[in-house]
Design a protein around this motif. Structure first.
Motif, PDB file in Angstrom:
ATOM      1  N   UNK A 323      39.820  13.623  40.951  1.00 11.05           N
ATOM      2  CA  UNK A 323      37.991  14.179  41.530  1.00 11.05           C
ATOM      3  C   UNK A 323      37.403  15.192  40.903  1.00 11.05           C
ATOM      4  N   UNK A 324      36.469  15.330  41.238  1.00 14.47           N
ATOM      5  CA  UNK A 324      35.504  15.870  40.731  1.00 14.47           C
ATOM      6  C   UNK A 324      35.206  17.242  41.128  1.00 14.47           C
ATOM      7  N   UNK A 325      35.479  18.780  41.541  1.00 16.44           N
ATOM      8  CA  UNK A 325      35.826  20.199  42.172  1.00 16.44           C
ATOM      9  C   UNK A 325      35.401  21.144  42.221  1.00 16.44           C
ATOM     10  N   UNK A 326      35.433  21.729  42.771  1.00 13.42           N
ATOM     11  CA  UNK A 326      34.968  23.899  42.433  1.00 13.42           C
ATOM     12  C   UNK A 326      36.258  24.034  42.425  1.00 13.42           C
ATOM     13  N   UNK A 327      37.861  24.002  42.043  1.00  8.92           N
ATOM     14  CA  UNK A 327      38.824  24.885  42.444  1.00  8.92           C
ATOM     15  C   UNK A 327      39.126  25.741  41.538  1.00  8.92           C
ATOM     16  N   UNK A 328      38.178  25.839  40.256  1.00  2.94           N
ATOM     17  CA  UNK A 328      38.121  26.551  39.355  1.00  2.94           C
ATOM     18  C   UNK A 328      37.577  27.980  40.063  1.00  2.94           C
ATOM     19  N   UNK A 329      36.828  28.117  40.989  1.00  2.00           N
ATOM     20  CA  UNK A 329      36.251  29.355  41.473  1.00  2.00           C
ATOM     21  C   UNK A 329      38.310  30.701  42.303  1.00  2.00           C
ATOM     22  N   UNK A 330      37.954  31.126  41.812  1.00  2.00           N
ATOM     23  CA  UNK A 330      39.388  32.064  41.915  1.00  2.00           C
ATOM     24  C   UNK A 330      38.749  33.139  43.540  1.00  2.00           C
ATOM     25  N   UNK A 331      37.632  33.287  43.885  1.00  2.00           N
ATOM     26  CA  UNK A 331      37.005  34.352  44.855  1.00  2.00           C
ATOM     27  C   UNK A 331      37.833  35.101  45.733  1.00  2.00           C
ATOM     28  N   UNK A 332      38.948  33.680  46.365  1.00  2.00           N
ATOM     29  CA  UNK A 332      39.851  34.365  47.329  1.00  2.00           C
ATOM     30  C   UNK A 332      40.831  35.659  47.129  1.00  2.00           C
ATOM     31  N   UNK A 333      41.632  35.398  45.796  1.00  2.68           N
ATOM     32  CA  UNK A 333      41.969  36.760  45.500  1.00  2.68           C
ATOM     33  C   UNK A 333      41.454  38.056  44.459  1.00  2.68           C
ATOM     34  N   UNK A 334      40.029  37.218  43.511  1.00  2.00           N
ATOM     35  CA  UNK A 334      39.049  37.744  43.764  1.00  2.00           C
ATOM     36  C   UNK A 334      38.120  39.788  44.420  1.00  2.00           C
ATOM     37  N   UNK A 335      38.663  38.488  45.665  1.00  5.27           N
ATOM     38  CA  UNK A 335      37.879  40.060  46.762  1.00  5.27           C
ATOM     39  C   UNK A 335      39.177  40.171  47.112  1.00  5.27           C
ATOM     40  N   UNK A 336      40.243  39.780  47.138  1.00  4.71           N
ATOM     41  CA  UNK A 336      41.504  41.107  47.463  1.00  4.71           C
ATOM     42  C   UNK A 336      41.832  41.877  46.902  1.00  4.71           C
ATOM     43  N   UNK A 337      41.032  41.537  44.909  1.00  4.35           N
ATOM     44  CA  UNK A 337      41.300  42.509  43.676  1.00  4.35           C
ATOM     45  C   UNK A 337      40.281  43.963  44.286  1.00  4.35           C
ATOM     46  N   UNK A 338      39.396  43.375  44.390  1.00  5.55           N
ATOM     47  CA  UNK A 338      38.453  44.054  44.594  1.00  5.55           C
ATOM     48  C   UNK A 338      38.241  44.826  45.941  1.00  5.55           C
ATOM     49  N   UNK A 339      38.763  44.311  47.046  1.00  6.21           N
ATOM     50  CA  UNK A 339      38.744  45.186  48.560  1.00  6.21           C
ATOM     51  C   UNK A 339      39.709  46.170  47.968  1.00  6.21           C
ATOM     52  N   UNK A 340      40.493  46.008  47.282  1.00  5.56           N
ATOM     53  CA  UNK A 340      42.196  47.235  46.780  1.00  5.56           C
ATOM     54  C   UNK A 340      41.126  47.864  45.870  1.00  5.56           C
ATOM     55  N   UNK A 341      40.983  48.069  45.049  1.00  2.56           N
ATOM     56  CA  UNK A 341      39.541  49.316  44.167  1.00  2.56           C
ATOM     57  C   UNK A 341      39.131  49.379  45.460  1.00  2.56           C
ATOM     58  N   UNK A 342      38.194  49.625  46.776  1.00  2.00           N
ATOM     59  CA  UNK A 342      37.907  50.247  47.674  1.00  2.00           C
ATOM     60  C   UNK A 342      39.304  51.007  48.245  1.00  2.00           C
ATOM     61  N   UNK A 343      40.451  50.355  48.898  1.00  2.00           N
ATOM     62  CA  UNK A 343      40.686  50.739  49.415  1.00  2.00           C
ATOM     63  C   UNK A 343      41.720  52.060  48.408  1.00  2.00           C
ATOM     64  N   UNK A 344      41.807  51.946  47.335  1.00  5.09           N
ATOM     65  CA  UNK A 344      41.942  53.118  46.169  1.00  5.09           C
ATOM     66  C   UNK A 344      41.494  54.347  46.846  1.00  5.09           C
ATOM     67  N   UNK A 345      40.062  54.333  46.494  1.00  2.62           N
ATOM     68  CA  UNK A 345      39.119  55.351  46.480  1.00  2.62           C
ATOM     69  C   UNK A 345      39.676  55.866  47.189  1.00  2.62           C
ATOM     70  N   UNK A 346      39.928  55.539  48.757  1.00  8.17           N
ATOM     71  CA  UNK A 346      40.232  55.842  49.920  1.00  8.17           C
ATOM     72  C   UNK A 346      41.361  56.920  49.534  1.00  8.17           C
ATOM     73  N   UNK A 347      42.460  56.515  49.038  1.00 12.97           N
ATOM     74  CA  UNK A 347      43.708  57.435  48.122  1.00 12.97           C
ATOM     75  C   UNK A 347      43.404  58.946  47.325  1.00 12.97           C
ATOM     76  N   UNK A 348      42.494  58.003  46.720  1.00  7.21           N
ATOM     77  CA  UNK A 348      41.708  59.601  45.645  1.00  7.21           C
ATOM     78  C   UNK A 348      41.147  60.535  46.804  1.00  7.21           C
ATOM     79  N   UNK A 349      40.381  60.289  47.534  1.00  5.82           N
ATOM     80  CA  UNK A 349      39.325  60.898  48.343  1.00  5.82           C
ATOM     81  C   UNK A 349      40.188  61.447  48.685  1.00  5.82           C
ATOM     82  N   UNK A 350      41.494  61.620  50.059  1.00  2.00           N
ATOM     83  CA  UNK A 350      42.456  62.428  50.577  1.00  2.00           C
ATOM     84  C   UNK A 350      43.731  63.315  49.053  1.00  2.00           C
ATOM     85  N   UNK A 351      43.959  62.576  47.830  1.00  4.56           N
ATOM     86  CA  UNK A 351      44.609  63.323  46.898  1.00  4.56           C
ATOM     87  C   UNK A 351      43.992  64.210  46.680  1.00  4.56           C
TER      88      UNK A 351
END
Length: 503
Positions: A323-351
């Motif tokens: 069957x044709x599908x859209x399973x090549x879309x990786x947004x679930x974990x890409x959003x996770x890594x992008x969110x991590x980047x935002x989170x790490x910016x808070x670590x930088x600010x505090x430091x």
């Protein structure tokens, strides 16, 4: 000595990807996975022989999905696909990153949803074990399968692409012949199966998340050392306060910090100590706990990706269908890594804020900029560096996972920019190691000037720092060199091995 990791399409971990990527482990296919490859290949031919249209098999790809591909043309069709899709540009992925991409794609193939020739999986195994690594351009993917990058893996399998081999870059066929291997002729569905995957992005993500975890381990200890340098309050680390908040990672971070500070002079009463510290000291468990929560989300969803199919079309073995599908879309974990980047910016600010406070006598009751004497300038200009790094981190933390065009005749009208998300998060971590290195330099100087009794781990952290950078006693050193050396100490395992891991 290399270990052996058995791939089965279901149990690959981030740590295993890292071991294979670094050349610390060889790979083998589980017998059940090898059998599933054979059965799924039979099903592809069964469906094709029944005249069922199959994308990338008896039909074209992309905008050419409506064009028939005859058996007589299939080898040329796959060759054309690899050459036409090989448009990636820019710097090549490192050898480690490329090895990660290959092992991720190989494990995905073992899910049995692709139906490619089993010989391709065996060849990818052999390439990893013989350290024949495809040269993969790192730029060009919009993050809906890294087709422009992994086509270079396909060309390598065909013997045409370039590879890393024995500290040289050679044409793949030359390396194959040297190792007694033979190039692959791509048949029905093989070309699409090789390149239609997010394996490059996922391989990069494994490295990014591993580095982020290591960074956060160091950040927890450095924050404790800064608290001692400040003569700060341990009241904000009390177990009851964090249990009342109920966030698991916040509770774990506070417990870890209490362990690092066990035996510290901070547990003695001091009439000169303010009732409360600045938020950049007081809220470390809350902020670092939030980052670790984000990190866990990204890891959990990436590991799902590592052990599942991102193929289109998707072979359904139980239903004997495709069957044709859209399973090549990786947004679930890409959003996770992008969110991590935002989170790490808070670590930088505090430091950065903690470094500013440590340089101020109003907070530490020590000398201005932690000078050892009145004739020394010490850490005044160093503030420019972490301010610059923090600005770059904030720039890189801006989301880009939604910035794409409609491509391929308006059929491919979304994207995630997955490789770019991984690359910018990697750069955030690189900058943040500099920020933390400068905070460690400040914390160590303040601790030496104070000369108190320090915690079980923080004392060892100071000792590890002094093994790389001596106490700053005069303006006769190049601080750029010190910063680079301390950054390298943090990025290695040495700092944590000599401090928290030796407890």
């Amino acid at each position: 000595m290399q270990t052996k990791i058995v791939l089965d399409g279901r149990s690959l971990t981030l740590d295993a990807v890292r071991a294979v990527a670094r050349g610390e482990a060889q790979v083998e296919l589980s017998p059940s996975s090898a059998e599933l490859l054979k059965e799924s290949r039979k099903l592809v031919f069964e469906l094709s022989d029944r005249g069922i249209p199959i994308y990338g098999c008896n039909r074209g790809v992309g905008w050419n999905k409506d064009k028939k591909v005859t058996k007589e043309f299939i080898a040329q069709f796959n060759s054309n696909m690899m050459h036409s899709h090989a448009v990636g540009v820019g710097p090549h992925a490192s050898k480690e990153e490329a090895r990660a991409a290959v092992v991720v794609r190989l494990n995905n193939l073992l899910s049995g949803c692709t139906g490619l020739s089993p010989e391709i999986a065996l060849m990818m195994r052999d390439m990893l074990n013989h350290d024949i690594v495809p040269l993969i351009p790192a730029k060009g993917s919009v993050g809906e399968a890294d087709i422009v990058n992994l086509s270079h893996l396909g060309l390598a399998l065909m013997g045409e692409g370039k590879v890393f081999y024995k500290d040289k870059i050679v044409v793949a066929d030359e390396a194959f012949k040297a190792e007694g291997l033979s190039a692959i002729v791509l048949a029905e569905k093989d070309g699409l199966a090789v390149l239609s995957s997010n394996a490059l992005s996922a391989g990069l993500a494994c490295s990014v998340l591993s580095a982020a975890e290591h960074l956060m381990d160091a950040a927890d200890l450095i924050a404790c050392m800064s608290l001692e340098g400040l003569n700060g309050n341990v009241s904000a680390l009390r177990e009851g306060a964090h249990k009342a908040r109920r966030y698991p990672k916040q509770i774990e971070t506070a417990a870890r910090m209490r362990e690092y500070l066990k035996g510290s002079y901070l547990y003695e009463s001091d009439a000169e100590r303010p009732l409360q510290d600045p938020l950049s000291f007081r809220c470390v468990p809350q902020v670092h706990g939030a980052v670790r929560t984000a990190l866990d989300y990204a890891k959990e969803n990436l590991e799902i990706h590592l052990n599942s199919s991102d193929d289109n079309p998707c072979l359904l073995m139980d239903e004997r269908d495709i069957t044709s599908c859209g399973n090549f879309d990786p947004l679930c974990w890409v959003l996770g890594v992008e969110n991590l980047g935002v989170a790490l910016s808070h670590v930088s600010k505090l430091s950065c804020l903690r470094s500013i406070k440590l340089a101020s006598p109003g907070f530490t009751k020590l000398s201005r900029h932690l000078t050892p004497n009145d004739s020394t300038i010490a850490f005044s200009t160093i503030q420019k560096i972490y301010a610059n790094m923090d600005a770059e981190i904030r720039l890189l933390a801006a989301p880009i996972s939604m910035d794409t065009f409609a491509l391929a005749g308006d059929m491919e009208d979304i994207g995630t920019n997955a490789p770019l998300v991984m690359q910018k998060t990697k750069r955030i971590i690189e900058c943040l190691f500099y920020v933390l290195a400068i905070e460690l330099i400040h914390a160590g100087q303040a601790m030496d000037l104070r000369g108190a009794r320090y915690g079980a781990a923080t004392a060892k952290g100071l000792e590890a720092l002094r093994g790389t950078m001596p106490f700053y006693s005069a303006d006769n050193r190049i601080l750029s060199d010190d910063i680079e050396n301390v950054r390298a100490l943090l990025e290695s395992e040495e700092f944590l091995n000599k401090s928290v891991r030796s407890l």
